[in-house]
Write a protein that holds these residues in place. Sequence first.
Motif, short mmCIF file in Angstrom:
data_model
loop_
_atom_site.label_atom_id
_atom_site.label_comp_id
_atom_site.label_asym_id
_atom_site.label_seq_id
_atom_site.Cartn_x
_atom_site.Cartn_y
_atom_site.Cartn_z
N MET A 7 0.85 -1.16 0.00
CA MET A 7 0.00 0.00 0.00
C MET A 7 0.89 1.22 0.00
O MET A 7 1.76 1.36 0.85
CB MET A 7 -0.89 -0.03 1.24
N ALA A 8 0.72 2.08 -0.95
CA ALA A 8 1.51 3.31 -1.04
C ALA A 8 0.62 4.49 -0.71
O ALA A 8 -0.54 4.56 -1.11
CB ALA A 8 2.08 3.46 -2.44
N PHE A 9 1.17 5.43 0.04
CA PHE A 9 0.41 6.62 0.40
C PHE A 9 0.37 7.63 -0.73
O PHE A 9 -0.56 8.40 -0.85
CB PHE A 9 0.98 7.25 1.65
N ASP A 10 1.44 7.66 -1.55
CA ASP A 10 1.48 8.57 -2.68
C ASP A 10 2.51 8.04 -3.69
O ASP A 10 3.09 6.99 -3.48
CB ASP A 10 1.80 10.00 -2.25
N ARG A 11 2.75 8.78 -4.79
CA ARG A 11 3.65 8.30 -5.84
C ARG A 11 5.10 8.20 -5.39
O ARG A 11 5.87 7.42 -5.94
CB ARG A 11 3.56 9.23 -7.06
N LYS A 12 5.49 8.96 -4.39
CA LYS A 12 6.86 8.92 -3.89
C LYS A 12 7.09 7.76 -2.93
O LYS A 12 8.22 7.37 -2.68
CB LYS A 12 7.20 10.24 -3.20
N ASP A 13 6.03 7.21 -2.38
CA ASP A 13 6.11 6.11 -1.42
C ASP A 13 6.28 4.80 -2.18
O ASP A 13 5.53 4.51 -3.10
CB ASP A 13 4.84 6.08 -0.58
N GLY A 14 7.26 4.01 -1.80
CA GLY A 14 7.51 2.74 -2.45
C GLY A 14 6.46 1.69 -2.14
O GLY A 14 6.40 0.64 -2.79
N GLY A 15 5.64 1.94 -1.15
CA GLY A 15 4.59 0.99 -0.80
C GLY A 15 5.12 -0.20 -0.03
O GLY A 15 6.23 -0.21 0.46
N GLY A 16 4.34 -1.21 0.05
CA GLY A 16 4.66 -2.42 0.79
C GLY A 16 3.41 -3.27 0.85
O GLY A 16 2.43 -2.99 0.18
N TYR A 17 3.45 -4.31 1.65
CA TYR A 17 2.26 -5.14 1.78
C TYR A 17 2.17 -5.75 3.16
O TYR A 17 3.17 -5.84 3.88
CB TYR A 17 2.23 -6.24 0.72
N TYR A 18 1.00 -6.12 3.54
CA TYR A 18 0.72 -6.81 4.79
C TYR A 18 -0.29 -7.89 4.50
O TYR A 18 -1.18 -7.72 3.66
CB TYR A 18 0.12 -5.85 5.83
N ASP A 19 -0.14 -9.01 5.15
CA ASP A 19 -1.15 -10.07 5.06
C ASP A 19 -2.05 -9.95 6.27
O ASP A 19 -1.57 -9.86 7.40
CB ASP A 19 -0.50 -11.46 5.07
N ILE A 20 -3.34 -9.90 6.02
CA ILE A 20 -4.32 -9.82 7.10
C ILE A 20 -5.28 -10.98 6.93
O ILE A 20 -5.84 -11.18 5.85
CB ILE A 20 -5.10 -8.48 7.05
N THR A 21 -5.44 -11.77 7.98
CA THR A 21 -6.38 -12.89 7.95
C THR A 21 -7.61 -12.50 8.74
O THR A 21 -7.51 -12.05 9.88
CB THR A 21 -5.73 -14.15 8.57
N VAL A 22 -8.76 -12.67 8.13
CA VAL A 22 -10.03 -12.34 8.77
C VAL A 22 -10.84 -13.62 8.92
O VAL A 22 -11.09 -14.32 7.94
CB VAL A 22 -10.82 -11.31 7.92
N TRP A 23 -11.20 -13.93 10.14
CA TRP A 23 -12.01 -15.12 10.42
C TRP A 23 -13.44 -14.67 10.71
O TRP A 23 -13.67 -13.68 11.37
CB TRP A 23 -11.47 -15.84 11.66
N SER A 24 -14.39 -15.43 10.19
CA SER A 24 -15.78 -15.11 10.48
C SER A 24 -16.45 -16.33 11.10
O SER A 24 -16.07 -17.47 10.82
CB SER A 24 -16.52 -14.69 9.21
#
Length: 46
Positions: free
Chosen positions: A1-18
């Motif tokens: 997820m990048a905040f703007d064009r200058k941000d290289g971004g990144g990622y996170y894994d989120i597990t949602v249980w229902s």
Amino acid sequence: MAFDRKDGGGYYDITVWSRSGAFPDDGALLNIAVEVLPTIPDRTAR
């Protein structure tokens, strides 16, 4: 997820249980991300 064009971004894994076993809709996932991502250390919310 990048905040703007200058941000290289990144990622996170989120597990949602229902309880029902059904997948949450995109809106629910977005709401969870809005609450969780700013709480991750070394990643300031903007």
